[in-house]
Scaffold this motif. Sequence first.
Motif, mmCIF file in Angstrom:
data_model
loop_
_atom_site.group_PDB
_atom_site.id
_atom_site.type_symbol
_atom_site.label_atom_id
_atom_site.label_comp_id
_atom_site.label_asym_id
_atom_site.label_seq_id
_atom_site.Cartn_x
_atom_site.Cartn_y
_atom_site.Cartn_z
ATOM 1 N N PHE A 1 22.643 33.185 -2.732
ATOM 2 C CA PHE A 1 23.783 34.516 -2.366
ATOM 3 C C PHE A 1 22.944 35.540 -3.396
ATOM 4 C CE2 PHE A 1 26.433 36.918 -0.849
ATOM 5 C CZ PHE A 1 27.358 37.856 -1.568
ATOM 6 N N LEU A 2 22.729 35.226 -4.744
ATOM 7 C CA LEU A 2 22.167 36.174 -5.701
ATOM 8 C C LEU A 2 20.682 36.543 -5.169
ATOM 9 C CD1 LEU A 2 22.399 37.592 -8.323
ATOM 10 C CD2 LEU A 2 21.611 35.543 -9.583
ATOM 11 N N SER A 41 20.677 38.772 -2.309
ATOM 12 C CA SER A 41 21.076 40.103 -2.469
ATOM 13 C C SER A 41 20.197 40.989 -3.286
ATOM 14 C CB SER A 41 22.235 40.077 -3.462
ATOM 15 O OG SER A 41 23.253 39.425 -2.589
ATOM 16 N N LEU A 42 19.358 40.317 -4.188
ATOM 17 C CA LEU A 42 18.210 40.740 -4.869
ATOM 18 C C LEU A 42 16.905 41.369 -4.182
ATOM 19 C CD1 LEU A 42 18.464 38.758 -8.303
ATOM 20 C CD2 LEU A 42 18.907 41.140 -7.892
ATOM 21 N N GLN A 69 17.356 42.096 -1.135
ATOM 22 C CA GLN A 69 17.647 43.172 -0.130
ATOM 23 C C GLN A 69 17.526 44.338 -0.962
ATOM 24 O OE1 GLN A 69 21.869 42.927 0.902
ATOM 25 N NE2 GLN A 69 21.680 44.796 2.356
ATOM 26 N N SER A 70 18.106 44.295 -2.335
ATOM 27 C CA SER A 70 17.896 45.792 -3.154
ATOM 28 C C SER A 70 16.551 46.041 -3.279
ATOM 29 C CB SER A 70 18.443 45.244 -4.511
ATOM 30 O OG SER A 70 19.898 44.886 -4.491
ATOM 31 N N ALA A 87 14.604 48.047 -0.979
ATOM 32 C CA ALA A 87 14.973 49.441 -0.994
ATOM 33 C C ALA A 87 13.860 50.318 -1.973
ATOM 34 C CB ALA A 87 16.306 49.838 -1.596
ATOM 35 N N ALA A 129 24.585 43.219 -7.183
ATOM 36 C CA ALA A 129 23.250 43.241 -6.460
ATOM 37 C C ALA A 129 23.474 43.610 -4.994
ATOM 38 C CB ALA A 129 22.268 41.885 -6.404
ATOM 39 N N LEU A 130 24.494 42.804 -4.462
ATOM 40 C CA LEU A 130 25.035 43.437 -3.029
ATOM 41 C C LEU A 130 25.316 44.879 -2.968
ATOM 42 C CD1 LEU A 130 24.924 41.638 -0.439
ATOM 43 C CD2 LEU A 130 27.484 41.641 -0.467
ATOM 44 N N ILE A 136 24.607 47.444 -4.871
ATOM 45 C CA ILE A 136 23.458 48.188 -5.114
ATOM 46 C C ILE A 136 22.647 48.239 -3.960
ATOM 47 C CG2 ILE A 136 21.269 48.578 -6.533
ATOM 48 C CD1 ILE A 136 23.055 47.219 -8.903
ATOM 49 N N GLY A 137 22.309 47.087 -3.465
ATOM 50 C CA GLY A 137 21.490 47.072 -2.036
ATOM 51 C C GLY A 137 22.293 47.725 -1.024
ATOM 52 N N CYS A 138 23.430 47.756 -0.847
ATOM 53 C CA CYS A 138 24.126 48.444 0.403
ATOM 54 C C CYS A 138 24.509 49.787 0.128
ATOM 55 C CB CYS A 138 25.518 47.557 0.478
ATOM 56 S SG CYS A 138 25.037 45.785 1.377
ATOM 57 N N PRO A 165 22.594 52.706 -0.166
ATOM 58 C CA PRO A 165 22.159 53.511 0.487
ATOM 59 C C PRO A 165 22.408 53.384 1.985
ATOM 60 C CG PRO A 165 20.509 52.402 -0.849
ATOM 61 C CD PRO A 165 21.661 51.691 -0.900
#
Lengths: 459, 67
Positions: free
Chosen positions: A12-13, A16-17, A19-20, A23, B15-16, B18-20, B22
């Motif tokens: 999951f981590l 998520s990372l 995904q971040s 950006a 993290a989720l 921050i990622g979401c 925007p």
Amino acid sequence: MKRIMVFVMAAFLILSLAQSALAWPNEATREKVKLEVTERIRAGEDLAEKTRKNLAENEEKIKTIKEGMPVTAKQIDVNKLLGQKALVQETNFEKIRQHQKEKLEIAVQKCREQDKNPELCEKMFQARLELIDKLKAKDLKLIQELEVKKARTMKQIRKLNEEEAFANFKEEKEFKTREVNKDIAAQAQESFQRAAERLKISKDKYELVKQKFAKAKAELKQCKKEECEPVKTEIRAKIRESLLRIIEIMDNKLIQLKQKTAESETLTEEEAAALTRLIDEKLAETKELALELEAKEDVSTKDLKNLTAKVKEVLKKVANTAKRSSLKIMNSRISGIIVKSKHMELKLERVLTRAAEKGMDTGTLKANLDQFETLLAEARNEHNTALELFKEGKLLEAQSALQRAHQDLQKVHVILKDITAKLRALGLEGELEKDTESVIEEEVEEEVQKTLEEVEETE
Amino acid sequence: MKRIIAVIFCLALLALIIGCKPALKESLPSAVSTDIAGIPELTEELDVSELDMLDQDLTDLLEGLEI
């Protein structure tokens, strides 16, 4: 078990990372920016001397502004700026350059006036002042066109704000006429769906009854005298049932419109209350009629004729209320879109001006913006026609005009998608976000424009 | 062990978020696009043309009563 949980959490981590991380700009983008900056530096070398000279002048001016009194809208020295009329005809690009610079200087002053960090204020606009000094004739020409266009859009927005149909859509309220509580909106949507399901069932049942009614009518034509009575009874029963289904359809349609009214954030509180009252009145009438019909199971032909006439009369009123409500909701929605799109247009013009200041090649964006303006104006004209026809009670014609407005808005939508794609390609999409610089710039432009128009009016 | 799980969970959540972030903010162009794209659905929901058809049906029913 614990190991599995840790593994799931870790996955999951990582996801998520990842995904971040997506950006963040990638290597290719950074390279592209680097290349662009290098090219600009090269292009600016021949103008370096001139720029240094102009910079010294700018610094002197900012120093004077710093020491001066705060400037308000009324105190803006319009003589320093070119009037919009003059700007259209201006062929001396140095004057246009001066116009832009002076506007930015006022922005610095305004920034300081609003107790913003003075250094930040200067830094914010200094870079742009420097860019303006380096601009070529073709960029200045584009800026000139955009300035005239912006002035026109601002005037149109102010005019919209004065019109009854648009006055309630404010940018600070996200172009909503009222705030509908989330729970209320969710309840309304749920009730709408339930009514839609009931409506479908009623319509299906009604279709069946209609078929049976048609069959009984055909039988009646062929029956012999003594055989006809049961067929006639069947016909009466089917007509009674048809009437009940028709009432159900009216009822559910009215409930749907009531829910759409409840969740609408483009109707004002007063408009929503008036529509709800009107719909409730009609719902009471249909309820009364349904009770009357349900009470008479074995109904005579004469009674049935009376009841059918009554249903026909109520249907006429319900259809009128339904059309009015439907048009009112749609009108308000389109009003909101028009105001929002007009603000969008101004925002795009500002972004394009900034791009022109940077000497960027904006390609066909200006032509797209012109198309956007034309189509939006056409949508607005059709919407105005719809409003007029609505007031005159010509509901069908109003509906047609509204459909044409919608078609124009769909074309606006296509152009907007094209524009945003081009802005994205140029890396300008972020410029559409509101930041301190753009807020101050907008305020200054509004004030300057207002003052210029006031001067124009008094002349 | 529980602490480690809790820390990993919090980090993942952060993290989720921050990622979401925007993606959560809707820009003006997309708001305009959403509004315009939503009109056909609203038109369908607000369609009341079937009520006009019922009027003709009622006329037929009245005729059917001439029995």
